[in-house]
Design a protein around this motif. Structure first.
Motif, PDB file in Angstrom:
ATOM      1  N   SER A   1      23.633  -3.598   1.649  1.00 31.30           N
ATOM      2  CA  SER A   1      23.399  -2.350   2.373  1.00 31.30           C
ATOM      3  C   SER A   1      22.111  -1.662   1.952  1.00 31.30           C
ATOM      4  O   SER A   1      21.326  -1.213   2.793  1.00 31.30           O
ATOM      5  CB  SER A   1      24.584  -1.396   2.185  1.00 31.30           C
ATOM      6  N   VAL A   2      21.878  -1.575   0.652  1.00 34.16           N
ATOM      7  CA  VAL A   2      20.675  -0.911   0.155  1.00 34.16           C
ATOM      8  C   VAL A   2      19.421  -1.650   0.628  1.00 34.16           C
ATOM      9  O   VAL A   2      18.447  -1.036   1.053  1.00 34.16           O
ATOM     10  CB  VAL A   2      20.720  -0.798  -1.388  1.00 34.16           C
TER      11      VAL A   2
ATOM     12  N   LEU B   1      16.950  -2.227  -6.570  1.00 36.05           N
ATOM     13  CA  LEU B   1      17.950  -2.404  -7.629  1.00 36.05           C
ATOM     14  C   LEU B   1      18.324  -1.062  -8.244  1.00 36.05           C
ATOM     15  O   LEU B   1      19.495  -0.825  -8.576  1.00 36.05           O
ATOM     16  CB  LEU B   1      17.441  -3.372  -8.702  1.00 36.05           C
ATOM     17  N   GLU B   2      17.359  -0.177  -8.390  1.00 39.19           N
ATOM     18  CA  GLU B   2      17.646   1.160  -8.909  1.00 39.19           C
ATOM     19  C   GLU B   2      18.580   1.915  -7.968  1.00 39.19           C
ATOM     20  O   GLU B   2      19.502   2.601  -8.405  1.00 39.19           O
ATOM     21  CB  GLU B   2      16.351   1.939  -9.119  1.00 39.19           C
TER      22      GLU B   2
ATOM     23  N   ALA C   1      22.465   2.983  -8.869  1.00 43.92           N
ATOM     24  CA  ALA C   1      22.876   4.390  -8.817  1.00 43.92           C
ATOM     25  C   ALA C   1      24.218   4.548  -8.099  1.00 43.92           C
ATOM     26  O   ALA C   1      24.995   5.456  -8.423  1.00 43.92           O
ATOM     27  CB  ALA C   1      21.806   5.229  -8.131  1.00 43.92           C
ATOM     28  N   LEU C   2      24.521   3.672  -7.163  1.00 42.07           N
ATOM     29  CA  LEU C   2      25.807   3.729  -6.465  1.00 42.07           C
ATOM     30  C   LEU C   2      26.972   3.369  -7.377  1.00 42.07           C
ATOM     31  O   LEU C   2      28.107   3.767  -7.133  1.00 42.07           O
ATOM     32  CB  LEU C   2      25.817   2.788  -5.257  1.00 42.07           C
ATOM     33  N   HIS C   3      26.709   2.573  -8.412  1.00 40.07           N
ATOM     34  CA  HIS C   3      27.771   2.054  -9.276  1.00 40.07           C
ATOM     35  C   HIS C   3      27.647   2.486 -10.738  1.00 40.07           C
ATOM     36  O   HIS C   3      28.465   2.091 -11.554  1.00 40.07           O
ATOM     37  CB  HIS C   3      27.774   0.512  -9.226  1.00 40.07           C
ATOM     38  N   ASN C   4      26.605   3.201 -11.061  1.00 38.95           N
ATOM     39  CA  ASN C   4      26.328   3.593 -12.452  1.00 38.95           C
ATOM     40  C   ASN C   4      26.104   2.382 -13.362  1.00 38.95           C
ATOM     41  O   ASN C   4      26.295   2.471 -14.572  1.00 38.95           O
ATOM     42  CB  ASN C   4      27.447   4.476 -13.018  1.00 38.95           C
ATOM     43  N   HIS C   5      25.762   1.272 -12.770  1.00 37.95           N
ATOM     44  CA  HIS C   5      25.397   0.080 -13.535  1.00 37.95           C
ATOM     45  C   HIS C   5      24.726  -0.903 -12.572  1.00 37.95           C
ATOM     46  O   HIS C   5      24.754  -0.700 -11.359  1.00 37.95           O
ATOM     47  CB  HIS C   5      26.627  -0.577 -14.177  1.00 37.95           C
ATOM     48  N   LEU C   6      24.178  -1.962 -13.115  1.00 42.07           N
ATOM     49  CA  LEU C   6      23.618  -3.045 -12.306  1.00 42.07           C
ATOM     50  C   LEU C   6      24.295  -4.330 -12.729  1.00 42.07           C
ATOM     51  O   LEU C   6      24.446  -4.595 -13.929  1.00 42.07           O
ATOM     52  CB  LEU C   6      22.094  -3.151 -12.512  1.00 42.07           C
TER      53      LEU C   6
END
Length: 192
Positions: free
Chosen positions: A62-63, A8-9, A13-18
């Motif tokens: 993907s992650v 999840l981290e 990080a890819l979107h600057n939010h969760l």
């Protein structure tokens, strides 16, 4: 295998939010690993994923799996659905995983103090039991994985537009090699 939290981290990080869809993507990808008995995220190209929507959900997939558009192991099929089909390219086994129809409604049970439904989903999707959150279907593909994967290094030139066509995506019409656009197939644009 990485933990839910570490994945999840990475997607955050890819979107600057969760967001809830990222959580669903990661949970679905992790569940695919369990069901197909694969170590994910993958470092090879054994697993192939079809995602039925783009955006945050696809990045969560993907992650968690190591299936990426740039590695040619992920393909978007825009049905506008939060769902993904995973294919073990060694065995041919294919499974489709989506949220259960009631997952969104059940979120409030798992996050009763959330300020709104979005935050309830964000929290709940991280802790809900897999059996309540996800639905799994065994599926049979209606297309050829060999045709999708193709062979590396295959390139031809469209005789009409002169552009290079890779991965056996060309069309042969009356003995001429054409791209799909010039052959009148699958075009998403027009020249102006």
């Amino acid at each position: 295998m990485p933990t839910l939290q570490s994945l999840l981290e990475q997607t955050a990080a890819l979107h600057n939010h969760l967001c809830p869809r990222q959580v669903l993507g990661v949970r679905i990808g992790m569940h695919a690993a369990e069901l197909l008995n694969l170590d994910l995220p993958q470092s090879d190209k054994r697993l192939f994923a079809f995602v039925e929507t783009d955006g945050c959900f696809a990045d969560g997939i993907s992650v968690a799996t190591g299936c990426w558009l740039g590695h040619r192991t992920l393909r978007p099929v825009d049905y506008g659905k939060v769902a993904s089909t995973f294919v073990d390219t060694h065995t041919g086994q294919a499974i489709r995983i989506s949220p259960t129809p009631h997952a969104r409604d059940q979120a409030c049970r798992y996050a009763p103090n959330a300020p709104d439904p979005w935050h309830a989903q964000l929290t709940a999707y991280q802790v809900m039991p897999t059996s309540e959150l996800l639905r799994v279907q065994q599926v049979t593909l209606t297309l050829s994985m060999d045709a999708i994967i193709s062979q590396p290094g295959l390139r031809v030139t469209c005789v009409c537009c002169g552009e290079e066509v890779m991965n056996e995506r060309e069309v042969h019409v009356d003995g001429r090699t054409l791209c799909r656009r010039c052959a009148g197939q699958d075009s998403y644009y027009e020249h102006t």
